[in-house]
Scaffold this motif. Sequence first.
Motif, PDB file in Angstrom:
ATOM      1  N   ASP A  51       1.883   9.160   8.561  1.00  0.00           N
ATOM      2  CA  ASP A  51       1.378   8.556   9.631  1.00  0.00           C
ATOM      3  C   ASP A  51       2.329   7.636   9.960  1.00  0.00           C
ATOM      4  O   ASP A  51       2.580   6.481   9.495  1.00  0.00           O
ATOM      5  CB  ASP A  51       0.135   7.751   9.050  1.00  0.00           C
ATOM      6  CG  ASP A  51      -1.018   7.224  10.103  1.00  0.00           C
ATOM      7  OD1 ASP A  51      -0.353   7.212  11.374  1.00  0.00           O
ATOM      8  OD2 ASP A  51      -1.766   6.737   9.552  1.00  0.00           O
ATOM      9  N   ARG A  52       2.640   7.662  11.205  1.00  0.00           N
ATOM     10  CA  ARG A  52       3.763   6.928  11.925  1.00  0.00           C
ATOM     11  C   ARG A  52       3.200   5.358  12.403  1.00  0.00           C
ATOM     12  O   ARG A  52       3.814   4.284  12.300  1.00  0.00           O
ATOM     13  CB  ARG A  52       4.494   7.420  13.160  1.00  0.00           C
ATOM     14  CG  ARG A  52       5.249   8.654  13.040  1.00  0.00           C
ATOM     15  CD  ARG A  52       6.680   8.385  12.887  1.00  0.00           C
ATOM     16  NE  ARG A  52       7.331   9.440  12.548  1.00  0.00           N
ATOM     17  CZ  ARG A  52       8.084   9.492  11.630  1.00  0.00           C
ATOM     18  NH1 ARG A  52       8.555   8.492  10.783  1.00  0.00           N
ATOM     19  NH2 ARG A  52       9.006  10.751  11.647  1.00  0.00           N
ATOM     20  N   ALA A  53       1.823   5.467  12.638  1.00  0.00           N
ATOM     21  CA  ALA A  53       1.221   4.103  12.944  1.00  0.00           C
ATOM     22  C   ALA A  53       1.107   3.079  11.808  1.00  0.00           C
ATOM     23  O   ALA A  53       1.092   2.036  12.001  1.00  0.00           O
ATOM     24  CB  ALA A  53      -0.075   4.530  13.528  1.00  0.00           C
ATOM     25  N   GLU A 104       1.878  -0.924  11.234  1.00  0.00           N
ATOM     26  CA  GLU A 104       0.887  -1.858  10.503  1.00  0.00           C
ATOM     27  C   GLU A 104       1.640  -2.622   9.336  1.00  0.00           C
ATOM     28  O   GLU A 104       1.178  -3.712   9.122  1.00  0.00           O
ATOM     29  CB  GLU A 104      -0.269  -1.153   9.840  1.00  0.00           C
ATOM     30  CG  GLU A 104      -1.212  -1.970   9.286  1.00  0.00           C
ATOM     31  CD  GLU A 104      -1.910  -3.279  10.064  1.00  0.00           C
ATOM     32  OE1 GLU A 104      -2.318  -4.132   9.535  1.00  0.00           O
ATOM     33  OE2 GLU A 104      -2.107  -3.218  11.286  1.00  0.00           O
TER      34      GLU A 104
END
Length: 171
Positions: free
Chosen positions: A8-10, A14
Amino acid sequence: MAAFVGGDRAAFGELFRRYAPRLQRLMQRDLGRVEDAHDLVQQTFLQLHRARNDFRIGAKLRPWLFTIALNLKRQHFRRQGRRPVTSLDADDGVAEPVAPVGNPEARVGDVQLRAALLKLPEAQREVIMLHWFEGLTFREIAAAVGASQPAVKVRAHRGYTKLRAAMGSGV
């Protein structure tokens, strides 16, 4: 971190949002130059990205990330061939705490504290900064600095004792 390791690149964004400001403060205290601190924070997250598959899912991220950051800071000083130096000038990029109106002595304590911290041996100052200012537990600090938990507690105790002596009986 588990999401980032899973692809998950997002999640990386975060992690950066959560930890970059804390790492920036940690780096800037000893480096003095905002640009150097910023570069080391960027390098920390680059190392985090490169070593993401080495992270043990279920382990705490904060000590692992601070270990990376502290190692990069030590490498920086080895390359510089000098010990850490922190400027006490107000224009060093670190926001000064705002003193309450009508109490001009409120800022004196901050300057005295900063000066007293700079006089501590690096190992004691590092432990105090991580514990007091960054809120890490002694267990997390031990993992980050590569020492045993009792050794970290001794460093903190000795550092706090020296700070009390330097600051006077009002502390």
